[in-house]
Design an enzyme around this catalytic site. Structure first.
Site, PDB file in Angstrom:
ATOM      1  N   LYS A 161      -2.005 -11.660  -8.915  1.00 48.12           N
ATOM      2  CA  LYS A 161      -0.543 -11.491  -8.952  1.00 48.12           C
ATOM      3  C   LYS A 161       0.179 -12.797  -8.638  1.00 48.12           C
ATOM      4  O   LYS A 161       1.230 -13.086  -9.234  1.00 48.12           O
ATOM      5  CB  LYS A 161      -0.108 -10.377  -7.998  1.00 48.12           C
ATOM      6  N   TYR A 182      -6.782  -9.183  -6.096  1.00 50.17           N
ATOM      7  CA  TYR A 182      -5.500  -8.682  -6.630  1.00 50.17           C
ATOM      8  C   TYR A 182      -4.355  -9.647  -6.278  1.00 50.17           C
ATOM      9  O   TYR A 182      -3.510  -9.952  -7.129  1.00 50.17           O
ATOM     10  CB  TYR A 182      -5.267  -7.293  -6.035  1.00 50.17           C
TER      11      TYR A 182
HETATM   12  P1  NAP Z   1      -1.673   3.053 -12.543  1.00 52.24           P
HETATM   13  O1  NAP Z   1      -0.898   4.291 -12.299  1.00 52.24           O
HETATM   14  O2  NAP Z   1      -3.056   2.939 -12.010  1.00 52.24           O
HETATM   15  O3  NAP Z   1      -1.686   2.771 -14.140  1.00 52.24           O
HETATM   16  C1  NAP Z   1      -2.358   1.659 -14.650  1.00 52.24           C
HETATM   17  C2  NAP Z   1      -2.101   1.535 -16.123  1.00 52.24           C
HETATM   18  O4  NAP Z   1      -2.762   0.343 -16.603  1.00 52.24           O
HETATM   19  C3  NAP Z   1      -2.644   2.691 -16.943  1.00 52.24           C
HETATM   20  O5  NAP Z   1      -1.747   2.954 -18.000  1.00 52.24           O
HETATM   21  C4  NAP Z   1      -3.970   2.137 -17.496  1.00 52.24           C
HETATM   22  O6  NAP Z   1      -4.356   2.729 -18.732  1.00 52.24           O
HETATM   23  C5  NAP Z   1      -3.572   0.687 -17.726  1.00 52.24           C
HETATM   24  N1  NAP Z   1      -4.700  -0.234 -17.796  1.00 52.24           N
HETATM   25  C6  NAP Z   1      -5.612  -0.531 -16.850  1.00 52.24           C
HETATM   26  N2  NAP Z   1      -6.483  -1.444 -17.314  1.00 52.24           N
HETATM   27  C7  NAP Z   1      -6.123  -1.738 -18.588  1.00 52.24           C
HETATM   28  C8  NAP Z   1      -6.645  -2.591 -19.603  1.00 52.24           C
HETATM   29  N3  NAP Z   1      -7.712  -3.349 -19.396  1.00 52.24           N
HETATM   30  N4  NAP Z   1      -5.989  -2.634 -20.797  1.00 52.24           N
HETATM   31  C9  NAP Z   1      -4.887  -1.858 -21.033  1.00 52.24           C
HETATM   32  N5  NAP Z   1      -4.378  -1.026 -20.113  1.00 52.24           N
HETATM   33  C10 NAP Z   1      -4.979  -0.962 -18.911  1.00 52.24           C
HETATM   34  O7  NAP Z   1      -0.918   1.760 -11.971  1.00 52.24           O
HETATM   35  P2  NAP Z   1       0.604   1.524 -11.510  1.00 52.24           P
HETATM   36  O8  NAP Z   1       0.669   1.767 -10.063  1.00 52.24           O
HETATM   37  O9  NAP Z   1       1.525   2.202 -12.439  1.00 52.24           O
HETATM   38  O10 NAP Z   1       0.691  -0.065 -11.706  1.00 52.24           O
HETATM   39  C11 NAP Z   1       1.249  -0.678 -12.866  1.00 52.24           C
HETATM   40  C12 NAP Z   1       1.395  -2.160 -12.603  1.00 52.24           C
HETATM   41  O11 NAP Z   1       2.230  -2.344 -11.445  1.00 52.24           O
HETATM   42  C13 NAP Z   1       0.087  -2.865 -12.283  1.00 52.24           C
HETATM   43  O12 NAP Z   1       0.089  -4.163 -12.823  1.00 52.24           O
HETATM   44  C14 NAP Z   1       0.092  -2.924 -10.763  1.00 52.24           C
HETATM   45  O13 NAP Z   1      -0.694  -3.989 -10.289  1.00 52.24           O
HETATM   46  C15 NAP Z   1       1.564  -3.153 -10.501  1.00 52.24           C
HETATM   47  N6  NAP Z   1       1.991  -2.790  -9.153  1.00 52.24           N
HETATM   48  C16 NAP Z   1       1.898  -1.511  -8.694  1.00 52.24           C
HETATM   49  C17 NAP Z   1       2.320  -1.221  -7.408  1.00 52.24           C
HETATM   50  C18 NAP Z   1       2.264   0.169  -6.835  1.00 52.24           C
HETATM   51  O14 NAP Z   1       2.591   0.325  -5.639  1.00 52.24           O
HETATM   52  N7  NAP Z   1       1.885   1.178  -7.583  1.00 52.24           N
HETATM   53  C19 NAP Z   1       2.833  -2.232  -6.592  1.00 52.24           C
HETATM   54  C20 NAP Z   1       2.919  -3.520  -7.097  1.00 52.24           C
HETATM   55  C21 NAP Z   1       2.500  -3.781  -8.375  1.00 52.24           C
HETATM   56  P3  NAP Z   1      -5.243   4.108 -18.791  1.00 52.24           P
HETATM   57  O15 NAP Z   1      -4.281   5.217 -18.425  1.00 52.24           O
HETATM   58  O16 NAP Z   1      -5.707   4.209 -20.199  1.00 52.24           O
HETATM   59  O17 NAP Z   1      -6.340   3.962 -17.783  1.00 52.24           O
END
Ligand code: NAP
Length: 246
Positions: free
Chosen positions: A158, A154
């Site tokens: 990133k 990851y």
């Molecule tokens: P999340 O709640 O797990 O949601 C992930 C989203 O990505 C869902 O809408 C999922 O779709 C979609 N997805 C996954 N694989 C995909 C693919 N191959 N093609 C199209 N869509 C796909 O994640 P989140 O926490 O909101 O994270 C969103 C972004 O922020 C990510 O890039 C993550 O790395 C980044 N981020 C998050 C955090 C944190 O603390 N949460 C921190 C830093 C960065 P489905 O609903 O259809 O499965």
């Protein structure tokens, strides 16, 4: 603020993507909400946009698959006639210490988080260059800057996304297309809900602002970078982490 603009957000069905889709629509943009598996969740986001008087579109595509990412972008253009804002948000984790990390866990994370952004960006570049305007916003992570044990795949994805952001920002700047990244810290979503309570508490204690972030905190940063107020900003990484990584 974004009236008349068309945005596509990958992974818009849940978490940060959902909050960003709603915020972009609230700002006046027409929003295409992409998902890979959770159709009901994505439809609920579009329904919420429509109920608030906005315009949304729900589109299934696995961004890791080149042809699907290309189809996603062409479906947005077919429906809305243009594309102004791409938010590369889709992401997954497959955590594990390096010694035990399986090749498929490495590949899955790099394919979705990094290649997915490459696939979608490459697909939007031509229409944006024709328009001589566009915004591409990549959702990276503070761990792409600091590293994190158990997340070699990851963190690599990133960090790669941050390098990708800067390279593409330099390529597209002369043609009016701005490319930036947002690097969230610890945000309350399904992705972080899997963490054990002790890990959550330890992480929270390191955040100078004293609390985990909400998806809306990241959405606000994306909306700013998509807006005219950010017209002189490109190639940057905007960290949204309550001070965690400073
Ligand atoms: P999340 O709640 O797990 O949601 C992930 C989203 O990505 C869902 O809408 C999922 O779709 C979609 N997805 C996954 N694989 C995909 C693919 N191959 N093609 C199209 N869509 C796909 O994640 P989140 O926490 O909101 O994270 C969103 C972004 O922020 C990510 O890039 C993550 O790395 C980044 N981020 C998050 C955090 C944190 O603390 N949460 C921190 C830093 C960065 P489905 O609903 O259809 O499965």
């Amino acid at each position: 603020m974004l009236a008349g603009r068309v945005a596509v957000i990958t992974g818009g069905s849940r978490g940060i993507g959902r909050a960003t889709a709603l915020a972009l629509a609230q700002a006046g943009a027409c929003v295409a909400v992409n998902y890979v598996h959770q159709e009901q969740a994505a439809r609920a986001v579009v329904d919420a946009i429509t109920a608030a008087g906005g315009e949304g579109l729900c589109l299934q595509a696995d961004v890791a698959v080149t042809d699907e990412a290309t189809r996603l972008v062409s479906e947005v253009i077919t429906h809305f006639g243009r594309i102004d804002i791409l938010v590369n948000n889709a992401g997954i984790t497959r955590d594990g210490l390096l010694l035990r990390m399986k090749e498929e866990d490495w590949d899955a994370v790099l394919d979705t988080n990094l290649k997915g952004a490459f696939n979608c960006t490459r697909a939007v570049v031509r229409p944006m260059l024709k328009q001589k305007a566009g915004r591409i916003i990549n959702i990276a992570s503070v761990v792409g800057i600091t590293g994190n044990p158990g997340q070699a795949n990851y963190c690599a994805a990133k960090a790669g996304l941050i390098g990708f952001t800067k390279a593409v920002a330099r390529e597209l700047a002369p043609r009016g297309v701005l490319v930036n990244a947002v690097a969230p810290g610890f945000i309350e979503t399904e992705m972080t809900a899997q963490l054990p309570d002790a890990t959550r508490a330890a992480l929270q204690s390191q955040i100078p602002l004293g609390q985990v972030g909400q998806p809306e905190d990241v959405a606000a940063a994306v909306c700013f970078l998509a807006s005219d107020a950010a017209r002189y900003i490109t190639g940057q990484v905007l960290v949204v982490d309550g001070g965690l990584a400073m």
